[in-house]
Enzyme design. Sequence first.
Site, PDB file in Angstrom:
ATOM      1  N   CYS A  98      35.513  26.728  77.589  1.00  9.05           N
ATOM      2  CA  CYS A  98      36.513  27.136  76.593  1.00  9.05           C
ATOM      3  C   CYS A  98      37.916  26.980  77.183  1.00  9.05           C
ATOM      4  O   CYS A  98      38.859  26.533  76.516  1.00  9.05           O
ATOM      5  CB  CYS A  98      36.292  28.584  76.177  1.00  9.05           C
ATOM      6  SG  CYS A  98      34.669  28.952  75.490  1.00  9.05           S
ATOM      7  N   CYS A 101      40.160  23.591  77.109  1.00  8.99           N
ATOM      8  CA  CYS A 101      41.047  23.285  75.985  1.00  8.99           C
ATOM      9  C   CYS A 101      42.072  24.382  75.720  1.00  8.99           C
ATOM     10  O   CYS A 101      43.225  24.103  75.382  1.00  8.99           O
ATOM     11  CB  CYS A 101      40.234  23.050  74.718  1.00  8.99           C
ATOM     12  SG  CYS A 101      39.200  21.573  74.743  1.00  8.99           S
ATOM     13  N   HIS A 102      41.629  25.637  75.861  1.00  8.41           N
ATOM     14  CA  HIS A 102      42.460  26.768  75.424  1.00  8.41           C
ATOM     15  C   HIS A 102      43.150  27.514  76.557  1.00  8.41           C
ATOM     16  O   HIS A 102      43.884  28.469  76.294  1.00  8.41           O
ATOM     17  CB  HIS A 102      41.604  27.749  74.618  1.00  8.41           C
ATOM     18  CG  HIS A 102      40.969  27.138  73.405  1.00  8.41           C
ATOM     19  ND1 HIS A 102      41.699  26.745  72.303  1.00  8.41           N
ATOM     20  CD2 HIS A 102      39.673  26.842  73.132  1.00  8.41           C
ATOM     21  CE1 HIS A 102      40.879  26.242  71.389  1.00  8.41           C
ATOM     22  NE2 HIS A 102      39.646  26.278  71.861  1.00  8.41           N
ATOM     23  N   CYS A 135      33.334  24.322  68.175  1.00  7.84           N
ATOM     24  CA  CYS A 135      33.917  23.957  69.469  1.00  7.84           C
ATOM     25  C   CYS A 135      32.828  23.615  70.479  1.00  7.84           C
ATOM     26  O   CYS A 135      32.939  22.642  71.234  1.00  7.84           O
ATOM     27  CB  CYS A 135      34.781  25.096  70.010  1.00  7.84           C
ATOM     28  SG  CYS A 135      36.403  25.235  69.240  1.00  7.84           S
ATOM     29  N   CYS A 198      27.470  47.049  47.320  1.00  5.36           N
ATOM     30  CA  CYS A 198      28.329  47.509  48.416  1.00  5.36           C
ATOM     31  C   CYS A 198      29.271  48.600  47.913  1.00  5.36           C
ATOM     32  O   CYS A 198      29.516  49.608  48.591  1.00  5.36           O
ATOM     33  CB  CYS A 198      29.155  46.350  48.966  1.00  5.36           C
ATOM     34  SG  CYS A 198      28.235  44.881  49.467  1.00  5.36           S
ATOM     35  N   CYS A 201      28.308  52.505  47.609  1.00  5.39           N
ATOM     36  CA  CYS A 201      28.431  53.353  48.797  1.00  5.39           C
ATOM     37  C   CYS A 201      29.862  53.399  49.325  1.00  5.39           C
ATOM     38  O   CYS A 201      30.406  54.483  49.558  1.00  5.39           O
ATOM     39  CB  CYS A 201      27.509  52.861  49.905  1.00  5.39           C
ATOM     40  SG  CYS A 201      25.758  53.184  49.624  1.00  5.39           S
ATOM     41  N   HIS A 202      30.477  52.227  49.506  1.00  4.46           N
ATOM     42  CA  HIS A 202      31.711  52.145  50.278  1.00  4.46           C
ATOM     43  C   HIS A 202      32.992  52.258  49.456  1.00  4.46           C
ATOM     44  O   HIS A 202      34.076  52.369  50.038  1.00  4.46           O
ATOM     45  CB  HIS A 202      31.721  50.858  51.090  1.00  4.46           C
ATOM     46  CG  HIS A 202      30.589  50.786  52.074  1.00  4.46           C
ATOM     47  ND1 HIS A 202      30.460  51.683  53.105  1.00  4.46           N
ATOM     48  CD2 HIS A 202      29.530  49.945  52.169  1.00  4.46           C
ATOM     49  CE1 HIS A 202      29.380  51.395  53.815  1.00  4.46           C
ATOM     50  NE2 HIS A 202      28.788  50.354  53.255  1.00  4.46           N
ATOM     51  N   ARG A 239      25.280  43.535  60.058  1.00  4.35           N
ATOM     52  CA  ARG A 239      25.461  44.765  59.283  1.00  4.35           C
ATOM     53  C   ARG A 239      25.239  44.497  57.793  1.00  4.35           C
ATOM     54  O   ARG A 239      24.616  45.297  57.098  1.00  4.35           O
ATOM     55  CB  ARG A 239      26.858  45.327  59.528  1.00  4.35           C
ATOM     56  CG  ARG A 239      27.155  46.663  58.867  1.00  4.35           C
ATOM     57  CD  ARG A 239      26.225  47.757  59.342  1.00  4.35           C
ATOM     58  NE  ARG A 239      25.171  48.006  58.357  1.00  4.35           N
ATOM     59  CZ  ARG A 239      24.024  48.579  58.612  1.00  4.35           C
ATOM     60  NH1 ARG A 239      23.718  48.981  59.819  1.00  4.35           N
ATOM     61  NH2 ARG A 239      23.135  48.755  57.661  1.00  4.35           N
ATOM     62  N   CYS A 243      22.441  46.320  55.447  1.00  4.95           N
ATOM     63  CA  CYS A 243      22.783  47.046  54.221  1.00  4.95           C
ATOM     64  C   CYS A 243      21.962  46.554  53.031  1.00  4.95           C
ATOM     65  O   CYS A 243      21.440  47.349  52.250  1.00  4.95           O
ATOM     66  CB  CYS A 243      24.270  46.899  53.920  1.00  4.95           C
ATOM     67  SG  CYS A 243      25.348  47.955  54.907  1.00  4.95           S
TER      68      CYS A 243
END
Length: 282
Positions: A98, A101-102, A135, A198, A201-202, A239, A243
């Site tokens: 990585c 390049c970075h 990448c 979703c 609940c949220h 996650r 759910c």
Amino acid sequence: MKFKAMTAVAALLVAAPMLGMADEEAELVVNGEIEMVTKTDAPAHLEGALPEIMSGWRFRSDETQQTQMDDFDNPGMIFVDQAQAVWDTAEGSEGKSCASCHNDVESMEGVRAVYPKWNEEAGEVRTLAMQINDCRETQMGAEPWKYDGSDMTAMEALISVQSRGMPVNVAIDGPAQSTWEQGKEMYYTRYGQLELSCANCHEDNYGNMIRADHLSQGQINGFPVYRLKNTKLNSSHARFKGCIRDTRAETFSPGSPEFVALELYVASRGNGLSVEAPSVRN
């Protein structure tokens, strides 16, 4: 349908004393110097849905909150350290790392705050995980990582650390809008035998207790998340999968177009909150 869904939610919600719950006015400052915005006005596209947005950190116990406030106490930082070594390790047929390049990983400052984002060359919305694998394959000649595997979540966490404290600022207009609209539709679609979305609940029940858990707004500004429940870093797609599974439905796969769209939409619901990853949750 709506009555059935709300009945299912009501059956799961419990009236419980908020023992051990955190001070609602507490502020998140990491290592005594990185100030995090954990509550702010909702972005304009949530008008009528939420008056303000709150990080999941605000819904955790005092003890869990404190674990995230010091990198020496945050178990997620172990995986960040592991990813740092990988960042500097050459892999693949091109013999590149990585860093080839970075340069230093600090060059990734600000990246996590704007992902997912539209990639003009690819003609698609890309998540950070998708970009990492691109990448690896095209620049390094290396094998792609499992989308929600340990290598990927650790690298996402390392890159996210470079943006800690910066506001999430995911673009939802222009060519990304159709993917965002797909994600929004998913967010409000009821799934499974429990017919829950979703939002049930949220959005409708955040702040309430569901079994032994304090429901949050489901913000993902802290992902990857170290969960005390399974003692590892968890991706947002893992996650999402959990759910939907909990609604007793057939779920989508991490990295699927459906979850990419959902990630874009859910990330945009947190525009203005600080990047926290790796955060600590139950």
